[in-house]
Design a protein around this motif. Sequence first.
Motif, PDB file in Angstrom:
ATOM      1  N   GLY A 155       0.611  -1.462   0.012  1.00 12.14           N
ATOM      2  CA  GLY A 155       0.294   0.374  -0.226  1.00 12.14           C
ATOM      3  C   GLY A 155       1.125   0.904   0.083  1.00 12.14           C
ATOM      4  N   ILE A 156       0.175   2.317  -0.287  1.00 13.77           N
ATOM      5  CA  ILE A 156       1.438   3.311  -0.848  1.00 13.77           C
ATOM      6  C   ILE A 156       1.990   4.074   0.763  1.00 13.77           C
ATOM      7  CG2 ILE A 156       0.852   6.148  -1.270  1.00 13.77           C
ATOM      8  CD1 ILE A 156      -0.645   4.993  -4.059  1.00 13.77           C
ATOM      9  N   ALA A 157       2.305   4.329   1.526  1.00 15.49           N
ATOM     10  CA  ALA A 157       2.504   5.245   2.720  1.00 15.49           C
ATOM     11  C   ALA A 157       3.054   6.425   2.465  1.00 15.49           C
ATOM     12  CB  ALA A 157       3.781   4.057   3.445  1.00 15.49           C
ATOM     13  N   ASP A 317       2.305   9.141  -5.180  1.00 18.04           N
ATOM     14  CA  ASP A 317       2.621   7.884  -4.441  1.00 18.04           C
ATOM     15  C   ASP A 317       4.401   7.846  -4.150  1.00 18.04           C
ATOM     16  OD1 ASP A 317       3.304   5.425  -6.402  1.00 18.04           O
ATOM     17  OD2 ASP A 317       1.491   6.208  -7.048  1.00 18.04           O
ATOM     18  N   TRP A 320       6.026   2.546  -1.068  1.00 21.25           N
ATOM     19  CA  TRP A 320       5.163   1.009  -0.875  1.00 21.25           C
ATOM     20  C   TRP A 320       5.533   0.168   0.055  1.00 21.25           C
ATOM     21  CZ3 TRP A 320       0.041   0.865  -4.218  1.00 21.25           C
ATOM     22  CH2 TRP A 320       0.537   1.636  -5.567  1.00 21.25           C
ATOM     23  N   GLU A 385      -4.792  -1.417   3.424  1.00 22.14           N
ATOM     24  CA  GLU A 385      -5.568  -0.324   4.033  1.00 22.14           C
ATOM     25  C   GLU A 385      -4.458  -0.069   5.304  1.00 22.14           C
ATOM     26  OE1 GLU A 385      -7.657  -1.114   0.434  1.00 22.14           O
ATOM     27  OE2 GLU A 385      -7.436  -2.709   1.860  1.00 22.14           O
ATOM     28  N   SER A 387      -1.128  -0.742   5.507  1.00 19.15           N
ATOM     29  CA  SER A 387       0.117  -1.199   5.008  1.00 19.15           C
ATOM     30  C   SER A 387       0.417   0.810   4.654  1.00 19.15           C
ATOM     31  CB  SER A 387       0.544  -1.826   4.169  1.00 19.15           C
ATOM     32  OG  SER A 387       0.352  -3.110   4.936  1.00 19.15           O
ATOM     33  N   SER A 388      -0.891   1.024   3.610  1.00 18.99           N
ATOM     34  CA  SER A 388      -0.927   2.171   4.193  1.00 18.99           C
ATOM     35  C   SER A 388      -1.003   2.849   5.216  1.00 18.99           C
ATOM     36  CB  SER A 388      -1.584   2.593   2.746  1.00 18.99           C
ATOM     37  OG  SER A 388      -1.426   2.086   1.584  1.00 18.99           O
ATOM     38  N   VAL A 394      -1.354   8.457   5.963  1.00 18.66           N
ATOM     39  CA  VAL A 394      -2.580   8.072   5.072  1.00 18.66           C
ATOM     40  C   VAL A 394      -3.802   8.009   6.136  1.00 18.66           C
ATOM     41  CG1 VAL A 394      -4.079   6.263   3.738  1.00 18.66           C
ATOM     42  CG2 VAL A 394      -1.426   7.026   3.439  1.00 18.66           C
TER      43      VAL A 394
END
Length: 431
Positions: A155-157, A317, A320, A385, A387-388, A394
Amino acid sequence: MPQTPARPSHDRQSAHAAPDALEYRVIADDDHAGIDAVSRAGARGFLMGEPTDAELSAQRAAVEGRRHIAVFDASLLHPEVPVATVGSWITEMSTPGGSVPMWAISAVTVAPTHRRRGIARSMLERELRDASDAGLAVAGLTASEATIYGRYGFGIATTAVRFTVDTRRAGWVGPETDGRIEFIDREELAVHLGEVHEEGRWERPGDVRGWSERWREFAGIAAGEEDGKHVRGVRYVDAEGQVRGAMAYRVFEPDSGPVRLDVRLLAAASREAEAALWRFAVQYDLVDQVTADHRPVDDPLPWLVLDTRAVTAESRDFEWLRILDVPAALSARAYAAPVSVVLEVDDRLGYGSGAWLLQVDASGSVSVGADEGSGEPRVALGIVELSSLFLGGVSVRALADAGRVRGSDVAIAALANAFHSWRAPQLSIGY
């Protein structure tokens, strides 16, 4: 700060089967021809030119101690050139109030001639298995394409901001500082960038330890830096004589259009150093425009200038993350508020699936374990989610409004308050 091995300790030197009977091979450190072949395949995959002998030698030094995996096709005219590559190593990543060992994944390439044959899936799923087997709680990467890695649980972090400043109107309202800016040569610049980055990166979640070749690239002295001679560097020395900041930059003076100063890297270990370096760039003589990439979303730059409209920002982004061990990962960070909630996590690959009771008391003590009917409020989400959300960059509410986090308003609000990071996550260097 915690030290971790640079290389996966379970490294395997034997060959493994890959899809379609392709050969999946770990390249030994002393196999220079193999590492050079991986570098050539990586250059091809990332649309770069054919590397020179000097660049190959520098790359061997840069990736020493990492694990290199390549996939070979014996049926090709040049079977010694990999059709796919991936590299990995263990590094320490900063988290809100702490740090966690992370399995860093890099140089993922598949030749255009071998796409859609399951090679990338085979490599990435093996990377995650090996990371989990090694006891790593988190894996991370930077993505050239945004639609690939979610299927593996990434996920995008972190978000990277690219600033453009019109210096003709910007002005300055930032602080006066007691230190001084000094020009330094490029060898000194590489050293200072590394030292200041290592000192300052712990202040922001998401950053990782750099390496010498990376600093030489920023300083313009790495092999293959065709325009390296145009790179200049400065350092910020505080009132006590300590180096607290360094900046690599280049000035472009086109035949027409604005004169532009590109900040290649600004590394600072104090607010004063950061402000002083920004002022140096924004007020540089004869420069009309300043650009800087990979900055955090809460960078002070727009608030340091008089005319905030002189600063434009584009975001995308960057880092990840993929949580592999939910209790270990969530225990490796601090929280902004007490919380007691059950996280019902769905993980298609199975690593993080389960109902996990996260409890943080008023003293900040953290407890994470399998829920055994606690009766606490429940929040349902996927491993992407979670991980983001891990670094706090986020918004829990944004994911809830998008239908990707589900639970009562009370539970979601409590989770949002706990996961908040007072400094936005930032990955300042690619890996």
